[in-house]
Design a protein around this motif. Sequence first.
Motif, short mmCIF file in Angstrom:
data_model
loop_
_atom_site.label_atom_id
_atom_site.label_comp_id
_atom_site.label_asym_id
_atom_site.label_seq_id
_atom_site.Cartn_x
_atom_site.Cartn_y
_atom_site.Cartn_z
N LYS A 83 7.38 11.35 0.56
CA LYS A 83 6.91 10.39 -0.54
C LYS A 83 7.84 9.16 -0.59
O LYS A 83 7.18 8.18 -0.89
CB LYS A 83 6.94 11.29 -1.74
N THR A 88 3.18 0.60 0.62
CA THR A 88 1.85 0.10 0.64
C THR A 88 1.96 -1.39 0.96
O THR A 88 3.08 -1.85 1.06
CB THR A 88 0.94 0.02 -0.89
N ASP A 91 3.94 -3.45 -1.69
CA ASP A 91 5.24 -3.14 -1.36
C ASP A 91 5.99 -4.08 -0.46
O ASP A 91 6.95 -4.77 -0.66
CB ASP A 91 5.40 -1.58 -1.09
N SER A 210 -3.27 -0.33 0.96
CA SER A 210 -2.94 -0.89 -0.68
C SER A 210 -2.65 0.49 -1.30
O SER A 210 -2.49 0.22 -2.47
CB SER A 210 -3.61 -1.76 -1.08
N LYS A 211 -3.25 1.34 -0.89
CA LYS A 211 -3.61 2.79 -1.90
C LYS A 211 -2.18 3.50 -1.92
O LYS A 211 -1.48 3.79 -0.73
CB LYS A 211 -4.50 3.77 -1.08
N ASP A 212 -1.70 3.75 -3.11
CA ASP A 212 -0.46 4.68 -3.30
C ASP A 212 -0.87 5.96 -3.27
O ASP A 212 -1.59 6.26 -4.10
CB ASP A 212 0.13 4.17 -4.42
#
Length: 263
Positions: A83, A88, A91, A210-212
């Motif tokens: 994790k 992303t 980031d 772009s999804k966390d």
Amino acid sequence: RESDDDGTGSVKSFGLSSCGIQSSTAGSGGSRILRGGSSRASSVVSESDASSTGSRKILSNLPLSSAHGSDADELSRYAQALKPLLVTRKDLARVLSRVPEEALRGPAKEELRELLETLFRSVVVAVTVSGETRLAFASGLSYDGPESYELGRIKTSLLLRISPTFPVPPTAQRPQRVPEDVVSDVPLPNIEDMEGGRRAAEVSLLNVSSKDLFLAELLGPWSSALRLAMSDARCNEKNLRRRRHALRHAKEALSLTMRPAAD
């Protein structure tokens, strides 16, 4: 412990003589007491054996869930180790906003290139290539893009090298795309072919999601990709520790040598 020649322990060894119980020469009364004690001891042993046998039978009839539990624990530990490495597109854009513009469009100076290389080969991303989402382990960067593209407020020709990558089931992917998830139309290499040859594919940073991802997603719909990564020697927990150390070091160096990130 005192012992007779025939190997049997004397009564004194159990402290029975202190109770006034003598050896077999003490008479028939003492013999009866000893026989009674021996009988009770045999009964206790028999009950213990029966209990042990019963326990084994019960355990043998239980479902073998311990293996599943162990596997789930191992997957959870791996997901927690992975994790902190997941980044992303936003980031990456924030990091690159601190880099001089000339370094975003062509080979940077040696000291800056070393820093960026370390940063880009330490992260893990979700990428979408040819309509397929994959969990991808970055392995460096390249300036071989056909043309510059806009990434947020910056313009760059950087490409992200990824190898290895692991497919994510279609059910785990977002059913409807949102504007920030629209990927680049730049032609990309076939990742399957690149993986077969052990060569890294190169993708635009626009192809990075772009999804966390939440931990629950990694352990749920993304778990099949995680299991494949766990079984790959290039992505084991030891490798993840190296990546976390390199990423932390690169971020610290970046904060000391580069301008503040753009909001």
